[in-house]
Design a protein around this motif. Structure first.
Motif, mmCIF file in Angstrom:
data_model
loop_
_atom_site.group_PDB
_atom_site.id
_atom_site.type_symbol
_atom_site.label_atom_id
_atom_site.label_comp_id
_atom_site.label_asym_id
_atom_site.label_seq_id
_atom_site.Cartn_x
_atom_site.Cartn_y
_atom_site.Cartn_z
ATOM 1 N N MET A 98 51.482 44.448 22.949
ATOM 2 C CA MET A 98 51.244 44.740 24.154
ATOM 3 C C MET A 98 50.958 46.558 24.533
ATOM 4 O O MET A 98 51.502 46.761 23.660
ATOM 5 C CB MET A 98 52.006 44.437 24.999
ATOM 6 C CG MET A 98 52.429 42.683 24.607
ATOM 7 S SD MET A 98 51.649 42.506 26.878
ATOM 8 C CE MET A 98 52.102 40.760 27.251
ATOM 9 N N ASN A 99 50.192 46.584 24.982
ATOM 10 C CA ASN A 99 50.404 48.557 25.660
ATOM 11 C C ASN A 99 50.726 48.835 26.710
ATOM 12 O O ASN A 99 49.750 48.029 27.944
ATOM 13 C CB ASN A 99 49.609 49.107 24.702
ATOM 14 C CG ASN A 99 48.087 49.337 25.404
ATOM 15 O OD1 ASN A 99 48.177 49.245 26.488
ATOM 16 N ND2 ASN A 99 46.693 48.857 24.720
ATOM 17 N N ILE A 100 50.939 49.881 26.929
ATOM 18 C CA ILE A 100 50.891 50.096 28.790
ATOM 19 C C ILE A 100 50.364 50.453 29.335
ATOM 20 O O ILE A 100 50.099 49.977 30.427
ATOM 21 C CB ILE A 100 52.483 51.423 28.347
ATOM 22 C CG1 ILE A 100 52.641 52.105 29.887
ATOM 23 C CG2 ILE A 100 50.429 52.599 28.259
ATOM 24 C CD1 ILE A 100 54.145 50.968 30.164
ATOM 25 N N GLU A 101 48.649 50.009 28.567
ATOM 26 C CA GLU A 101 47.495 50.473 30.178
ATOM 27 C C GLU A 101 47.589 49.436 30.351
ATOM 28 O O GLU A 101 46.817 49.004 31.566
ATOM 29 C CB GLU A 101 46.413 50.736 28.820
ATOM 30 C CG GLU A 101 46.780 52.550 28.401
ATOM 31 C CD GLU A 101 47.076 52.256 26.945
ATOM 32 O OE1 GLU A 101 46.231 51.864 26.387
ATOM 33 O OE2 GLU A 101 46.386 53.266 26.826
ATOM 34 N N GLN A 102 47.847 48.239 29.796
ATOM 35 C CA GLN A 102 47.671 46.503 30.859
ATOM 36 C C GLN A 102 48.755 46.666 31.749
ATOM 37 O O GLN A 102 48.663 46.186 32.997
ATOM 38 C CB GLN A 102 48.043 45.333 30.448
ATOM 39 C CG GLN A 102 46.666 45.529 28.547
ATOM 40 C CD GLN A 102 47.787 44.192 28.160
ATOM 41 O OE1 GLN A 102 48.884 43.908 27.454
ATOM 42 N NE2 GLN A 102 46.450 43.063 26.871
ATOM 43 N N TYR A 103 49.884 47.790 32.424
ATOM 44 C CA TYR A 103 50.895 47.716 33.036
ATOM 45 C C TYR A 103 50.675 48.574 34.348
ATOM 46 O O TYR A 103 51.534 48.826 35.084
ATOM 47 C CB TYR A 103 52.338 47.570 32.344
ATOM 48 C CG TYR A 103 52.995 46.583 32.161
ATOM 49 C CD1 TYR A 103 53.041 45.431 32.630
ATOM 50 C CD2 TYR A 103 52.874 46.440 30.202
ATOM 51 C CE1 TYR A 103 53.121 44.062 31.534
ATOM 52 C CE2 TYR A 103 53.657 45.399 29.888
ATOM 53 C CZ TYR A 103 53.276 44.428 30.257
ATOM 54 O OH TYR A 103 54.093 43.035 29.943
ATOM 55 N N LEU A 104 49.837 49.595 33.584
ATOM 56 C CA LEU A 104 49.165 50.573 34.720
ATOM 57 C C LEU A 104 49.125 50.382 36.084
ATOM 58 O O LEU A 104 49.488 51.112 36.888
ATOM 59 C CB LEU A 104 48.089 51.647 34.343
ATOM 60 C CG LEU A 104 47.647 52.572 35.232
ATOM 61 C CD1 LEU A 104 49.836 53.639 35.005
ATOM 62 C CD2 LEU A 104 46.740 53.410 34.410
ATOM 63 N N VAL B 75 49.198 47.123 37.997
ATOM 64 C CA VAL B 75 50.774 46.928 38.771
ATOM 65 C C VAL B 75 51.446 48.249 38.462
ATOM 66 O O VAL B 75 52.076 48.316 39.659
ATOM 67 C CB VAL B 75 51.171 45.685 37.207
ATOM 68 C CG1 VAL B 75 52.418 45.816 38.395
ATOM 69 C CG2 VAL B 75 50.538 44.968 37.290
ATOM 70 N N LEU B 76 52.846 49.233 38.057
ATOM 71 C CA LEU B 76 52.473 50.045 38.167
ATOM 72 C C LEU B 76 52.356 50.955 39.466
ATOM 73 O O LEU B 76 53.142 51.399 40.233
ATOM 74 C CB LEU B 76 52.995 50.307 36.904
ATOM 75 C CG LEU B 76 53.513 52.147 37.500
ATOM 76 C CD1 LEU B 76 55.034 51.985 37.802
ATOM 77 C CD2 LEU B 76 53.537 52.772 36.574
ATOM 78 N N LEU B 77 50.648 51.119 39.275
ATOM 79 C CA LEU B 77 49.948 52.057 40.504
ATOM 80 C C LEU B 77 50.458 50.930 41.398
ATOM 81 O O LEU B 77 50.464 52.013 42.839
ATOM 82 C CB LEU B 77 48.806 51.923 40.509
ATOM 83 C CG LEU B 77 47.992 52.917 40.993
ATOM 84 C CD1 LEU B 77 48.308 54.355 40.975
ATOM 85 C CD2 LEU B 77 46.549 53.213 40.527
ATOM 86 N N PHE B 78 50.448 49.806 41.566
ATOM 87 C CA PHE B 78 50.470 48.811 42.797
ATOM 88 C C PHE B 78 51.279 48.795 43.212
ATOM 89 O O PHE B 78 52.068 49.124 44.755
ATOM 90 C CB PHE B 78 49.843 47.717 42.459
ATOM 91 C CG PHE B 78 50.258 46.952 44.214
ATOM 92 C CD1 PHE B 78 48.934 46.872 44.510
ATOM 93 C CD2 PHE B 78 51.195 45.573 43.922
ATOM 94 C CE1 PHE B 78 48.875 45.318 45.743
ATOM 95 C CE2 PHE B 78 51.375 44.693 45.205
ATOM 96 C CZ PHE B 78 49.763 44.976 46.059
ATOM 97 N N ILE B 79 52.728 49.067 42.426
ATOM 98 C CA ILE B 79 54.030 49.101 43.347
ATOM 99 C C ILE B 79 53.721 50.734 43.897
ATOM 100 O O ILE B 79 54.812 50.387 45.208
ATOM 101 C CB ILE B 79 55.451 48.982 42.086
ATOM 102 C CG1 ILE B 79 54.671 47.709 41.890
ATOM 103 C CG2 ILE B 79 56.210 49.228 42.353
ATOM 104 C CD1 ILE B 79 55.805 46.892 40.316
ATOM 105 N N LEU B 80 53.878 52.243 43.116
ATOM 106 C CA LEU B 80 54.140 52.968 43.745
ATOM 107 C C LEU B 80 53.813 52.838 45.351
ATOM 108 O O LEU B 80 54.162 53.623 46.270
ATOM 109 C CB LEU B 80 53.425 53.912 42.784
ATOM 110 C CG LEU B 80 54.341 54.063 41.166
ATOM 111 C CD1 LEU B 80 53.886 54.843 40.242
ATOM 112 C CD2 LEU B 80 55.658 54.558 42.261
ATOM 113 N N VAL B 81 51.547 52.813 44.945
ATOM 114 C CA VAL B 81 51.645 52.358 46.338
ATOM 115 C C VAL B 81 52.473 51.992 47.550
ATOM 116 O O VAL B 81 52.055 52.453 48.506
ATOM 117 C CB VAL B 81 50.028 51.794 46.538
ATOM 118 C CG1 VAL B 81 48.963 52.048 47.315
ATOM 119 C CG2 VAL B 81 49.198 53.484 45.894
#
Length: 119
Positions: free
Chosen positions: A1-7, A9-15
């Motif tokens: 698992m690398n962090i780019e897969q969660y980017l 989702v993280l962007l969606f949460i922040l927006v």
């Protein structure tokens, strides 16, 4: 698992958080702050509060509210049934017709009993 897969989702949460929080912050910072006695009072309805806030309501109020929710939800469930009716065939049509018949009989019964009358 690398962090780019969660980017994403993280962007969606922040927006999502910023869309919810930023208008409130902007309104608090840029909004006028002119308090007066009417704004600081617990009731802003135009007249002084009267009676007890914990007064009992008539049972008919709750009956009407429950009946509204019941018929509203049943009506909302008819929309997906109507959209999928072509795929459901004759059996699906008869089941939907049964539901509509039960709702109609219940509505007529409540109407005759006077449950929908408000005095």
């Amino acid at each position: 698992m690398n962090i780019e897969q969660y980017l994403p989702v993280l962007l969606f949460i922040l927006v999502g958080i910023s869309v919810g929080v930023m208008p409130q912050v902007i309104g608090y910072v840029l909004g006028p702050n002119r308090p007066d006695a009417a704004k600081n009072s617990p009731y802003e309805c135009g007249f002084e509060a009267f009676g007890d806030a914990r007064m009992k309501f008539d049972v008919r109020y709750y009956l009407i509210a429950i009946l509204f929710i019941l018929f509203d939800l049943e009506t909302a469930l008819l929309f997906p049934w109507a959209i999928a009716l072509k795929d459901l065939g004759l059996f699906g049509f008869l089941v939907g017709l049964e539901i509509v018949t039960i709702l109609t009989v219940g509505f007529v019964y409540m109407w005759i009993k006077g449950a929908l009358d408000w005095e």
